[in-house]
Every structure is written in C-alpha cells, then in structure tokens.
Enzyme design. Structure first.
Site, PDB file in Angstrom:
ATOM      1  N   HIS A  51     -89.727  21.847-121.458  1.00  0.00           N
ATOM      2  CA  HIS A  51     -89.651  23.289-120.934  1.00  0.00           C
ATOM      3  C   HIS A  51     -90.416  23.441-119.691  1.00  0.00           C
ATOM      4  O   HIS A  51     -91.095  22.403-119.328  1.00  0.00           O
ATOM      5  CB  HIS A  51     -90.287  24.154-122.065  1.00  0.00           C
ATOM      6  CG  HIS A  51     -91.556  23.793-122.565  1.00  0.00           C
ATOM      7  ND1 HIS A  51     -92.598  24.002-121.753  1.00  0.00           N
ATOM      8  CD2 HIS A  51     -92.195  23.203-123.650  1.00  0.00           C
ATOM      9  CE1 HIS A  51     -94.034  23.553-122.427  1.00  0.00           C
ATOM     10  NE2 HIS A  51     -93.271  23.008-123.462  1.00  0.00           N
TER      11      HIS A  51
HETATM   12  P1  TYD Z   1     -95.299  24.036-126.911  1.00  0.00           P
HETATM   13  O1  TYD Z   1     -95.933  24.591-125.686  1.00  0.00           O
HETATM   14  O2  TYD Z   1     -93.786  23.922-126.943  1.00  0.00           O
HETATM   15  O3  TYD Z   1     -95.755  22.493-127.052  1.00  0.00           O
HETATM   16  P2  TYD Z   1     -95.521  21.023-126.252  1.00  0.00           P
HETATM   17  O4  TYD Z   1     -95.428  21.580-124.690  1.00  0.00           O
HETATM   18  O5  TYD Z   1     -96.692  20.166-126.666  1.00  0.00           O
HETATM   19  O6  TYD Z   1     -94.226  20.701-126.846  1.00  0.00           O
HETATM   20  O7  TYD Z   1     -95.695  24.466-128.215  1.00  0.00           O
HETATM   21  C1  TYD Z   1     -95.227  24.135-129.338  1.00  0.00           C
HETATM   22  C2  TYD Z   1     -95.428  25.272-130.441  1.00  0.00           C
HETATM   23  O8  TYD Z   1     -96.617  25.876-130.638  1.00  0.00           O
HETATM   24  C3  TYD Z   1     -94.530  26.263-130.058  1.00  0.00           C
HETATM   25  O9  TYD Z   1     -93.789  26.908-131.199  1.00  0.00           O
HETATM   26  C4  TYD Z   1     -95.453  27.532-129.455  1.00  0.00           C
HETATM   27  C5  TYD Z   1     -96.473  27.247-130.247  1.00  0.00           C
HETATM   28  N1  TYD Z   1     -97.533  27.728-129.568  1.00  0.00           N
HETATM   29  C6  TYD Z   1     -98.703  28.889-129.928  1.00  0.00           C
HETATM   30  O10 TYD Z   1     -98.111  29.466-130.952  1.00  0.00           O
HETATM   31  N2  TYD Z   1     -99.706  29.101-129.224  1.00  0.00           N
HETATM   32  C7  TYD Z   1    -100.110  28.306-128.071  1.00  0.00           C
HETATM   33  O11 TYD Z   1    -101.187  28.598-127.437  1.00  0.00           O
HETATM   34  C8  TYD Z   1     -99.004  27.177-127.679  1.00  0.00           C
HETATM   35  C9  TYD Z   1     -99.652  26.507-126.511  1.00  0.00           C
HETATM   36  C10 TYD Z   1     -97.926  26.797-128.486  1.00  0.00           C
END
Ligand code: TYD
Length: 133
Positions: A51
């Site tokens: 993303h």
């Molecule tokens: P994501 O940012 O997509 O993680 P990565 O980049 O490590 O793959 O976040 C993973 C999941 O966590 C997604 O469902 C959103 C949730 N999330 C929160 O609820 N709060 C937060 O502060 C963050 C960063 C993620």
C-alpha cells in the site's frame, strides 16, 4: 525529503555495555512523530505492506532480525532495502508504495507523521499508479 532515504541513528555505547539509539522528531526523523507502532510475529512467508499512504511519512526500523523493504514511487523508481541493524531506519515519503518481508522473529518499529486513518491508504496498485495529489 521526497524519496526513500536511509537514516543512520546515533549509536551510543560499546560492545561491553550494549548500545542506545535515539530518534528525535524534526532532528533524527524529518517530521513530527504522531504515532509509533510495531509489528512482530510475522511469518516469513508473509509479505506485509502492499500500500501507499496519501498523507503519511514513515520511518521503518528493524529493531531485531531483518526486514526486506521494497519501495516504489509514482515516477516508477523502485528500490529494495535490507534493514538489519537497530540503529538504521528507512524514511518513506508520502505516496510511496512499499512492501515488507521479515526474517524469523523480526520486530519492526514504525514512526509515523500522522495518525491512523483507513482513508489514508491506497491498497490498489493501479489506483496508486494513477492517483493524482
Ligand atoms: P497496515 O498499515 O496495513 O500494516 P502493514 O503495513 O504492516 O502491512 O495495518 C495492518 C492492519 O492494522 C490494518 O487492518 C489496519 C490496522 N491498523 C490499525 O488499526 N491502526 C494503526 O495504527 C495501523 C498502523 C494499522
């Protein structure tokens, strides 16, 4: 900063005593830190990320283990970084598509310039490529 950039944090200490590193906002990290979060227990076969954030800058740090980060900018510039030292971070600008893969038991600290918002994420790659600020 507008491109992914490696940040070398100060590392204070010695092999005998161990080390401490410090991240201060607007000094070691080029933004005001609004949020810190960490990821862990990610299986080695899982790729996280996939993303871009519209209005969020990040610094990723492998506190433990190693993390392979791929980055891509909207101009098509792609890079790969291996983070495997706790005194090294990777700055990601806004609108930087990125993925992460982790070694066994890697722990990743993320410093973010903005609070979490679902609307801030672009998770569809073709939308990312055509997204206009
Ligand atoms: P994501 O940012 O997509 O993680 P990565 O980049 O490590 O793959 O976040 C993973 C999941 O966590 C997604 O469902 C959103 C949730 N999330 C929160 O609820 N709060 C937060 O502060 C963050 C960063 C993620």
């Amino acid at each position: 900063m507008t491109i992914p950039t490696i940040i070398n944090f100060k590392s204070i200490g010695s092999p005998e005593l161990g080390y401490i590193s410090i991240a201060e906002q607007q000094k070691d990290v080029p933004f005001e830190i609004k949020r810190a979060y960490w990821t862990y227990y990610t299986p080695q076969n899982v790729e996280r990320g996939g993303h871009a954030n519209i209005d969020k800058e990040l610094v990723l740090i492998a506190l433990s283990g190693s993390i392979v980060v791929t980055t891509e900018l909207q101009n098509g510039e792609k890079k790969e970084y291996k983070l495997n030292k706790p005194d090294v971070g990777l700055y990601l600008p806004k609108l930087c598509w990125h993925t992460m893969k982790y070694s066994h038991s890697a722990v990743q600290l993320v410093l973010a310039s903005n609070e979490y918002s679902k609307e801030d994420y672009i998770r569809d790659y073709s939308t990312y490529l055509t997204y206009n600020k």
